[in-house]
Design a protein around this motif. Sequence first.
Motif, PDB file in Angstrom:
ATOM      1  N   PHE A  21      -4.834  15.438   2.829  1.00  0.00           N
ATOM      2  CA  PHE A  21      -3.408  15.219   2.599  1.00  0.00           C
ATOM      3  C   PHE A  21      -2.911  14.022   3.415  1.00  0.00           C
ATOM      4  CE2 PHE A  21       1.131  15.909   3.122  1.00  0.00           C
ATOM      5  CZ  PHE A  21       1.527  16.323   1.855  1.00  0.00           C
ATOM      6  N   LEU A  22      -3.291  13.949   4.672  1.00  0.00           N
ATOM      7  CA  LEU A  22      -2.850  12.837   5.519  1.00  0.00           C
ATOM      8  C   LEU A  22      -3.440  11.506   5.052  1.00  0.00           C
ATOM      9  CD1 LEU A  22      -3.046  14.444   9.090  1.00  0.00           C
ATOM     10  CD2 LEU A  22      -1.006  13.991   7.717  1.00  0.00           C
ATOM     11  N   TYR A  23      -4.714  11.551   4.616  1.00  0.00           N
ATOM     12  CA  TYR A  23      -5.356  10.326   4.127  1.00  0.00           C
ATOM     13  C   TYR A  23      -4.678   9.845   2.843  1.00  0.00           C
ATOM     14  CZ  TYR A  23      -8.933   7.124   2.391  1.00  0.00           C
ATOM     15  OH  TYR A  23      -9.589   6.015   1.925  1.00  0.00           O
ATOM     16  N   GLY A  24      -4.412  10.787   1.929  1.00  0.00           N
ATOM     17  CA  GLY A  24      -3.718  10.423   0.699  1.00  0.00           C
ATOM     18  C   GLY A  24      -2.333   9.880   0.979  1.00  0.00           C
ATOM     19  N   GLY A  25      -1.637  10.481   1.950  1.00  0.00           N
ATOM     20  CA  GLY A  25      -0.306  10.010   2.320  1.00  0.00           C
ATOM     21  C   GLY A  25      -0.333   8.615   2.906  1.00  0.00           C
TER      22      GLY A  25
ATOM     23  N   THR B  49      -5.153   2.129  -5.793  1.00  0.00           N
ATOM     24  CA  THR B  49      -4.579   2.821  -4.639  1.00  0.00           C
ATOM     25  C   THR B  49      -3.672   3.964  -5.083  1.00  0.00           C
ATOM     26  OG1 THR B  49      -4.556   0.683  -3.502  1.00  0.00           O
ATOM     27  CG2 THR B  49      -3.366   2.480  -2.446  1.00  0.00           C
ATOM     28  N   ILE B  50      -3.033   3.811  -6.239  1.00  0.00           N
ATOM     29  CA  ILE B  50      -2.111   4.848  -6.733  1.00  0.00           C
ATOM     30  C   ILE B  50      -2.847   6.149  -7.049  1.00  0.00           C
ATOM     31  CG2 ILE B  50      -0.488   5.450  -8.556  1.00  0.00           C
ATOM     32  CD1 ILE B  50       0.273   2.473  -8.707  1.00  0.00           C
ATOM     33  N   PRO B  51      -3.903   6.129  -7.905  1.00  0.00           N
ATOM     34  CA  PRO B  51      -4.622   7.396  -8.136  1.00  0.00           C
ATOM     35  C   PRO B  51      -5.335   7.916  -6.893  1.00  0.00           C
ATOM     36  CG  PRO B  51      -5.742   5.557  -9.225  1.00  0.00           C
ATOM     37  CD  PRO B  51      -4.405   5.057  -8.768  1.00  0.00           C
ATOM     38  N   ALA B  52      -5.788   7.015  -6.013  1.00  0.00           N
ATOM     39  CA  ALA B  52      -6.432   7.469  -4.779  1.00  0.00           C
ATOM     40  C   ALA B  52      -5.436   8.212  -3.892  1.00  0.00           C
ATOM     41  CB  ALA B  52      -7.015   6.270  -4.028  1.00  0.00           C
ATOM     42  N   HIS B  53      -4.230   7.679  -3.815  1.00  0.00           N
ATOM     43  CA  HIS B  53      -3.159   8.328  -3.053  1.00  0.00           C
ATOM     44  C   HIS B  53      -2.855   9.712  -3.618  1.00  0.00           C
ATOM     45  CE1 HIS B  53       0.982   9.330  -1.981  1.00  0.00           C
ATOM     46  NE2 HIS B  53       1.342   9.145  -3.242  1.00  0.00           N
ATOM     47  N   TYR B  54      -2.689   9.777  -4.929  1.00  0.00           N
ATOM     48  CA  TYR B  54      -2.324  11.053  -5.563  1.00  0.00           C
ATOM     49  C   TYR B  54      -3.461  12.062  -5.446  1.00  0.00           C
ATOM     50  CZ  TYR B  54      -0.517  14.307  -9.041  1.00  0.00           C
ATOM     51  OH  TYR B  54      -0.060  15.427  -9.684  1.00  0.00           O
TER      52      TYR B  54
END
Length: 376
Positions: free
Chosen positions: A328-332, A344-349
């Motif tokens: 969660f922190l990495y995605g955030g 970066t968008i799908p990686a974040h989500y």
Amino acid sequence: MLYEVYIPKNKNISAIRLWLIQGIMSLALAGIFSVILVAARTPFIQNIFPLNDIFHRSIVIHVILSIVVWLLSIIAMFWAASSSRELSSYSNLLAKMAILGSFLIFFSGLYPEGKAIMNNYVPILTNLPFSLGLSLFFSALIIQALIHIISPLFKVFPENIFSKPLYVAAYSSAVLFLLSSLSFCISYWKIKMLFSQGINLTELEFYEYLFWSAGHSLQFVYSQIFIMALIIFAKYLFLFKRLNSKFIISLFWINVIIILVSFYGLIKYEIHSFEFRNFFTQHMIYGGSIITFIVILIILVGFFKNYKNSKKLFSPISACFFGSIILFLYGGSLGALIEGINVTIPAHYHGMIVGISLAFMGLFYLMAPKLSFGRI
């Protein structure tokens, strides 16, 4: 017992079990389409599939079952668990209705008609089985959320499986879900207004605008139960001695207030405008994870103070607990790096949503023995 889950002897657990089975089943069915996803991009093998565009069709079914259906089914389990016995028969029926909807969604991916629409949050497959399945599932959820909200009128508290802070987490998540449903209805009304003005939309634009605000609100529903899960895990692992209940309860209701703010943008801006899209993007950036990060910080502080007292740090619950926080922190953190449209968008989500999913798996490990599934 302040941050634990317990099942009273007089509690009807059949509805709770059904919602849990529904969630696990949807995750398993999604796994089948993940195999198809790989095969659909494998040389030679991809040419033998009888359906057109099997790759994008599989993505739609995989995303719907492994994220939307799986996560909301586990959340609905807690709504059913915190509802009154007088209404439990309705919860049983609703869970079966949701299971039927999930199977229809699964088989819609194998149905020869329809095409995949790759809109955000709730991607769509344009055929009858998918539409019927998704409608059944969300209808069951809406009614289950309503039952949970009105249950205090039936004196639910004496048989409630949660202490008050965790009950507020489940209750407020039901409120958030209904607010998300209201966002969907307003969005549909605004789209109909566009049509009446002679403004035509492509299928992708139609579904993108339809689910943009509602899907945005759904992320808050997931986060609410994610916070609850982290608190339960921390208590299970003895990572804190005391936690201010009033403070935790206030955090849950702050998330509800944050979503109420989003209705300003929903009502003020034209649904097809840049301002509308940007408002919800900024709302997610600045409001989406504030409360979650505060709870994670509190728990991590407790961990560094009390980890030597925990005898359960090497357990499946511990793995779910720390794995979900890290993801969660990495995605955030990836979200802060987004510039333009790129991977970066799908990686974040994926980082954030899989972190939440891992926490929900941990809840299954805790809940299963309490629901007569046997110890895992």
